[in-house]
Design a protein around this motif. Structure first.
Motif, PDB file in Angstrom:
ATOM      1  N   GLN A  55     121.321 -20.417 105.664  1.00 46.97           N
ATOM      2  CA  GLN A  55     121.737 -19.137 105.592  1.00 46.97           C
ATOM      3  C   GLN A  55     120.654 -17.919 105.017  1.00 46.97           C
ATOM      4  OE1 GLN A  55     125.744 -18.801 103.139  1.00 46.97           O
ATOM      5  NE2 GLN A  55     124.350 -17.348 101.592  1.00 46.97           N
ATOM      6  N   ASN A  56     119.997 -18.197 104.219  1.00 50.02           N
ATOM      7  CA  ASN A  56     118.938 -17.286 103.807  1.00 50.02           C
ATOM      8  C   ASN A  56     118.123 -16.820 104.838  1.00 50.02           C
ATOM      9  OD1 ASN A  56     120.272 -16.957 101.411  1.00 50.02           O
ATOM     10  ND2 ASN A  56     119.028 -18.378 100.111  1.00 50.02           N
ATOM     11  N   THR A  70     118.575 -17.221 108.180  1.00 51.04           N
ATOM     12  CA  THR A  70     119.226 -16.414 109.262  1.00 51.04           C
ATOM     13  C   THR A  70     119.326 -15.120 108.883  1.00 51.04           C
ATOM     14  OG1 THR A  70     120.527 -18.532 109.770  1.00 51.04           O
ATOM     15  CG2 THR A  70     121.163 -16.514 110.571  1.00 51.04           C
ATOM     16  N   ARG A  71     119.821 -14.625 107.751  1.00 51.55           N
ATOM     17  CA  ARG A  71     119.613 -13.506 107.672  1.00 51.55           C
ATOM     18  C   ARG A  71     118.315 -12.596 107.527  1.00 51.55           C
ATOM     19  NH1 ARG A  71     118.082 -11.504 102.859  1.00 51.55           N
ATOM     20  NH2 ARG A  71     118.566 -13.686 101.678  1.00 51.55           N
ATOM     21  N   VAL A  72     117.110 -13.275 106.837  1.00 51.58           N
ATOM     22  CA  VAL A  72     115.818 -12.708 107.117  1.00 51.58           C
ATOM     23  C   VAL A  72     115.356 -12.507 108.484  1.00 51.58           C
ATOM     24  CG1 VAL A  72     113.523 -13.091 106.427  1.00 51.58           C
ATOM     25  CG2 VAL A  72     115.506 -13.242 104.505  1.00 51.58           C
ATOM     26  N   ALA A 109     117.035 -12.532 111.368  1.00 50.43           N
ATOM     27  CA  ALA A 109     117.837 -11.825 112.269  1.00 50.43           C
ATOM     28  C   ALA A 109     117.439 -10.250 111.955  1.00 50.43           C
ATOM     29  CB  ALA A 109     119.477 -11.939 112.179  1.00 50.43           C
ATOM     30  N   GLN A 110     117.112  -9.900 110.692  1.00 44.62           N
ATOM     31  CA  GLN A 110     116.769  -8.558 110.299  1.00 44.62           C
ATOM     32  C   GLN A 110     115.344  -8.010 110.672  1.00 44.62           C
ATOM     33  OE1 GLN A 110     117.122  -8.349 106.073  1.00 44.62           O
ATOM     34  NE2 GLN A 110     119.381  -8.170 106.105  1.00 44.62           N
ATOM     35  N   ASP A 130     112.435 -16.795  98.643  1.00 45.48           N
ATOM     36  CA  ASP A 130     113.838 -16.140  99.039  1.00 45.48           C
ATOM     37  C   ASP A 130     114.666 -17.186  99.804  1.00 45.48           C
ATOM     38  OD1 ASP A 130     113.328 -13.666  97.789  1.00 45.48           O
ATOM     39  OD2 ASP A 130     112.791 -12.692  99.684  1.00 45.48           O
TER      40      ASP A 130
END
Length: 193
Positions: A59-60, A62-64, A66-67, A190
């Motif tokens: 999850q973490n 994927t967020r980083v 993708a941004q 992170d």
């Protein structure tokens, strides 16, 4: 699922299955979407179930990731890559060129970066999957080691030796940059928060 199904840490036992055979098994219903398997070096391998720490790391990440991606790149979480040597892994994350991810006929045949989150699958990820990715000349292969809260960064693939030329272990608190994906830097701490 009797054809070549192996435990996640014992890929390679049994009869070798080709990518075409694997796809036919899916088409005729021998393997369904609820069968959590992937094809690794000709072996249909059961995927390890994800615990909470594994899921949180994905999850973490994927967020980083993708941004940080440019518009011409695509992030593929838990989606197949069709690679040489009878392999169709479903890495935790893969960054591919957008043009390669848009086909309705086939999965991408390469990636710029493959990331595996490893708990129980550490041996498979370090040995078998790393060799598959090196043979496919994937420029970077990262393993998020849940037990040690580190990221193993593998670079400089050699398709003839099925190995990466460089490997660095990045501890929590450091920030590795993906050389194959411009602008992507990940604070290792992170991943585990």
């Amino acid at each position: 699922m009797s054809v070549g199904l192996t435990h996640p840490n014992m890929a390679g036992s049994g009869r070798r299955v080709t990518v075409d055979e694997y796809h036919r098994m899916i088409e005729v219903g021998s393997l369904g979407e609820d069968d959590h398997v992937q094809l690794i070096a000709g072996a249909v391998v059961a995927m390890t179930p994800q615990g909470p720490a594994h899921a949180l790391a994905i999850q973490n990440l994927t967020r980083v990731v993708a941004q940080a991606l440019a518009p011409d790149l695509a992030l593929r979480p838990h989606l197949p890559l069709t690679l040489p040597d009878d392999s169709e892994p479903e890495p935790d994350l893969a960054v591919v060129r957008l043009e390669d991810a848009r086909s309705r006929e086939h999965h991408p045949r390469s990636a710029l970066l493959v990331v595996e989150v490893a708990g129980d699958s550490l041996r498979l990820d370090r040995e078998t999957k790393a060799a598959v990715c090196a043979r496919a000349s994937i420029p970077e292969y990262w393993i998020v080691n849940l037990a040690e809260t580190t990221v193993e960064v593998h670079r400089d693939p050699n398709s003839r030796t099925s190995a990466y030329g460089t490997r660095a272990v990045v501890p929590s608190g450091d920030t590795p940059a993906a050389t194959s994906v411009p602008g992507l830097r990940i604070d290792v701490a992170d991943i585990f928060r």
